[in-house]
Design a protein around this motif. Sequence first.
Motif, short mmCIF file in Angstrom:
data_model
loop_
_atom_site.label_atom_id
_atom_site.label_comp_id
_atom_site.label_asym_id
_atom_site.label_seq_id
_atom_site.Cartn_x
_atom_site.Cartn_y
_atom_site.Cartn_z
N HIS A 192 0.84 -1.20 0.00
CA HIS A 192 0.00 0.00 0.00
C HIS A 192 0.87 1.24 0.00
O HIS A 192 1.87 1.32 0.71
CB HIS A 192 -0.90 0.03 1.23
CG HIS A 192 -1.69 1.30 1.34
ND1 HIS A 192 -2.77 1.57 0.53
CD2 HIS A 192 -1.54 2.39 2.14
CE1 HIS A 192 -3.26 2.75 0.84
NE2 HIS A 192 -2.53 3.28 1.80
N THR A 193 0.52 2.21 -0.83
CA THR A 193 1.24 3.48 -0.85
C THR A 193 0.27 4.61 -1.06
O THR A 193 -0.69 4.48 -1.82
CB THR A 193 2.32 3.50 -1.95
OG1 THR A 193 2.90 4.81 -1.99
CG2 THR A 193 1.75 3.17 -3.32
N ASP A 194 0.53 5.73 -0.41
CA ASP A 194 -0.29 6.91 -0.62
C ASP A 194 0.27 7.77 -1.73
O ASP A 194 -0.33 8.76 -2.13
CB ASP A 194 -0.38 7.74 0.68
CG ASP A 194 -1.13 7.00 1.76
OD1 ASP A 194 -2.07 6.26 1.40
OD2 ASP A 194 -0.79 7.16 2.94
N ASN A 195 1.43 7.46 -2.21
CA ASN A 195 2.09 8.17 -3.29
C ASN A 195 1.97 7.35 -4.55
O ASN A 195 1.97 6.12 -4.50
CB ASN A 195 3.56 8.42 -2.98
CG ASN A 195 3.73 9.27 -1.73
OD1 ASN A 195 3.00 10.23 -1.56
ND2 ASN A 195 4.67 8.90 -0.88
N ALA A 196 1.62 8.34 -5.67
CA ALA A 196 1.61 7.64 -6.93
C ALA A 196 3.12 6.99 -7.05
O ALA A 196 4.06 7.72 -6.84
CB ALA A 196 1.18 8.58 -8.03
N SER A 246 -5.10 6.10 -9.40
CA SER A 246 -6.04 7.18 -9.72
C SER A 246 -5.54 8.43 -9.01
O SER A 246 -5.50 8.48 -7.78
CB SER A 246 -7.45 6.83 -9.26
OG SER A 246 -8.35 7.89 -9.56
N GLY A 247 -5.13 9.40 -9.77
CA GLY A 247 -4.60 10.61 -9.16
C GLY A 247 -3.57 11.25 -10.06
O GLY A 247 -3.78 11.36 -11.28
N MET A 260 1.30 14.82 -13.77
CA MET A 260 0.39 14.31 -14.80
C MET A 260 -0.70 13.46 -14.18
O MET A 260 -0.45 12.60 -13.33
CB MET A 260 1.16 13.47 -15.83
CG MET A 260 2.14 14.28 -16.65
SD MET A 260 2.76 13.36 -18.09
CE MET A 260 1.26 13.31 -19.12
N ALA A 261 -1.95 13.71 -14.61
CA ALA A 261 -3.08 12.90 -14.16
C ALA A 261 -2.92 11.49 -14.71
O ALA A 261 -2.48 11.28 -15.85
CB ALA A 261 -4.38 13.52 -14.64
N ILE A 262 -3.26 10.50 -13.88
CA ILE A 262 -3.11 9.11 -14.29
C ILE A 262 -4.25 8.29 -13.71
O ILE A 262 -4.73 8.54 -12.61
CB ILE A 262 -1.75 8.55 -13.82
CG1 ILE A 262 -1.50 7.17 -14.42
CG2 ILE A 262 -1.63 8.53 -12.32
CD1 ILE A 262 -0.08 6.68 -14.24
#
Length: 219
Positions: free
Chosen positions: A68-72, A100-101, A106-108
């Motif tokens: 689990h990561t909170d960073n893209a 998603s984020g 850049m949006a991804i």
Amino acid sequence: MKVIFLLFVVAFVSVSANSALVPFIEPCGENDERCLVRSAQNALPVMSGGVPSLGINPLDPLHVDKVHTDNAGLTMDRSGKHMELTLRGSLVMAGDYTMSGKLLVMAIEGDGKYRIRIRDMVTKVMIEFGERRVGRDSYWTVDSWKHTFNVETGADFRFQNLFNGNKQLSDAIHEFANSNWREIFQEVAPPMVEKTVGMIVQEVTKLFDKVPIRELVKH
């Protein structure tokens, strides 16, 4: 997940030739670097495949259920109850992703399979260890550990099914990610690396749990 830095324990334990528990490790003097490297190379296929008699699970490939990561090569420095390892190698991470984020700016968005090829990664692991007494024998214990890492050459990212398969947007993201691989790697990799190192330490600790110090150190 394939992992190259698998056998750090072999570099600092010198096993008694009479040990039936770990006969796959060549006995070496603590300062005999050539012997230690040779022993590690010979023992690598055995340890990476798992050692059921010691409860050690396979390490290559290493399967991580969820992150689990909170960073893209191998160097060792040991003194007293502290050991510092420098682990060098290339590796491949593969599995499933959901994003998603934003990836940097850049949006991804997407979910599917991913594959990350990492070239020349240097990981430093600092381990503090102690001893426990059971009857007449003493055993090493891993009390704590921490790590740092850096990629010297590069990384290549491949994500399937970005933007529901939109090739134009997917190509743009991959071009951006692979052109800015260092920044992207620092954003997405820390949880993966920490989980991987932690699992390796956990498996190697099983060796200390089962084999007394008198069979691990050649005086």
